[in-house]
Design a protein around this motif. Structure first.
Motif, short mmCIF file in Angstrom:
data_model
loop_
_atom_site.label_atom_id
_atom_site.label_comp_id
_atom_site.label_asym_id
_atom_site.label_seq_id
_atom_site.Cartn_x
_atom_site.Cartn_y
_atom_site.Cartn_z
N TYR A 58 25.79 41.09 -34.82
CA TYR A 58 26.35 39.98 -35.11
C TYR A 58 27.04 40.07 -36.64
O TYR A 58 26.34 40.76 -37.61
CB TYR A 58 25.47 38.65 -35.35
N LYS B 46 26.92 32.80 -36.58
CA LYS B 46 26.83 34.09 -35.80
C LYS B 46 27.75 34.38 -34.90
O LYS B 46 27.86 33.75 -33.90
CB LYS B 46 25.28 34.38 -35.61
N SER C 158 29.53 37.36 -32.74
CA SER C 158 29.62 38.79 -32.02
C SER C 158 30.60 39.84 -32.96
O SER C 158 31.95 39.32 -32.96
CB SER C 158 29.60 38.95 -30.64
#
Length: 306
Positions: free
Chosen positions: A137, A158, A160
């Motif tokens: 992340y 957060k 990816s």
């Protein structure tokens, strides 16, 4: 002694289970080693930037060691690295493709320097300051949403790392930590246009001189590095005649973190100097011109008794 003998006998009778247990022990030892080295680095390195990079490098090395241990245990030969990776990838691509893409994205971010902690970016439609990048992340302090301009919303997001492969990454601070901004100023017809232009340009030059000076060298580096035309970094003023007023459009360069405050200072000082002209320059507002008033007919009924 009987317990030790029984354990040894069980391990001898179950070679597959023994191999798995040894593998898990090695993996746990690697994770413990990573944690210990990270803590050691955190205590002994004074510089925060160097400390962060060292901890991330140790984490990457640890994952690489685990991959090597996995290959050596399940293939029996480290020379079969390519084949093992191919078979492993073919088996888990469907179920773990997002995870694999996220890990690949972390390597891409690290080696290509797409962005780093401290940069202001926009990724997957979310804008914020990068505060951490791990193997899966990217963590950001969000900007915008229900608050105006470039203010923090207070939410930590957060995202990816896989999104670096799925769309554009807007970086506000990579190579050139400045952005262009602008605002419109409506000036009423009949005002002293030369005085109005002088006020706007002089305020812009006074308030923005530091940004212009700092951005010149940075922009030259950008021009030399990329295939891009040279640009005007000094404040520029464009005038447009509209139905209701003369519109002044001021365009200028500013530090990407100080856009809102700079616009406030410019508007405040320009407004103060316009008021000091004693009506020679006047700000305009929306006006409506009544072209024709419709005729109203009133019929009086004379039959009403008094």
């Amino acid at each position: 002694m009987d317990l030790i003998s029984n354990i040894q006998q069980w391990l001898a009778d179950h070679p597959v289970s023994t191999a798995i247990i040894k593998y898990l022990v090695w993996v746990v030892l690697v994770f413990l080693l990573i944690k210990w080295v990270r803590q050691l680095v955190k205590k002994n390195l004074p510089d925060n930037s160097l400390k962060y990079k060292a901890q991330k490098a140790i984490e990457v090395i640890g994952y690489f060691l685990i991959i090597l241990i996995t290959i050596s245990y399940f293939t029996g030969n480290i020379n079969d690295f390519g084949l093992a990776i191919g078979l492993l990838t073919a088996g888990i691509t469907i179920t773990l493709q997002e995870l694999i893409l996220s890990i690949a994205g972390s390597f891409y971010i690290f080696f290509v320097r797409v962005y780093k902690p401290g940069d202001r970016i926009e990724l997957n439609g979310i804008k914020g300051d990068v505060i951490d990048i791990d193997s899966i992340y990217t963590t950001m302090m969000e900007i915008g949403e229900w608050v105006s301009s470039d203010n923090y919303s207070g939410r930590i997001v957060k995202i990816s790392n896989a999104f670096v492969f799925k769309g554009p990454v807007y970086n506000y601070s990579l190579d050139f930590p400045f952005v262009w901004d602008e605002f419109d100023l409506p000036i009423r017809y009949g005002s002293d246009m030369e005085l109005a232009k002088q006020i706007v340009i002089s305020v812009a030059q006074e308030k923005l001189s530091e940004y212009v000076k700092d951005s010149i060298a940075g922009w030259k580096d950008v021009v030399n590095k990329y295939y891009i035309e040279d640009a005007q970094v000094d404040p520029t003023l464009a005038i447009t005649i509209t139905d209701n007023w003369i519109q002044f459009n001021l365009r200028y360069i500013v530090d990407y973190k100080k856009r809102r405050m700079t616009k406030h200072l410019l508007n405040e000082e320009i407004g103060r100097r316009i008021l000091a002209t004693d009506g020679k320059v006047t700000l305009a507002s929306s006006t409506f011109e009544i072209v024709r008033i419709p005729t109203l007919e009133v019929n009086q009924d004379k039959s009403i008794e008094k």
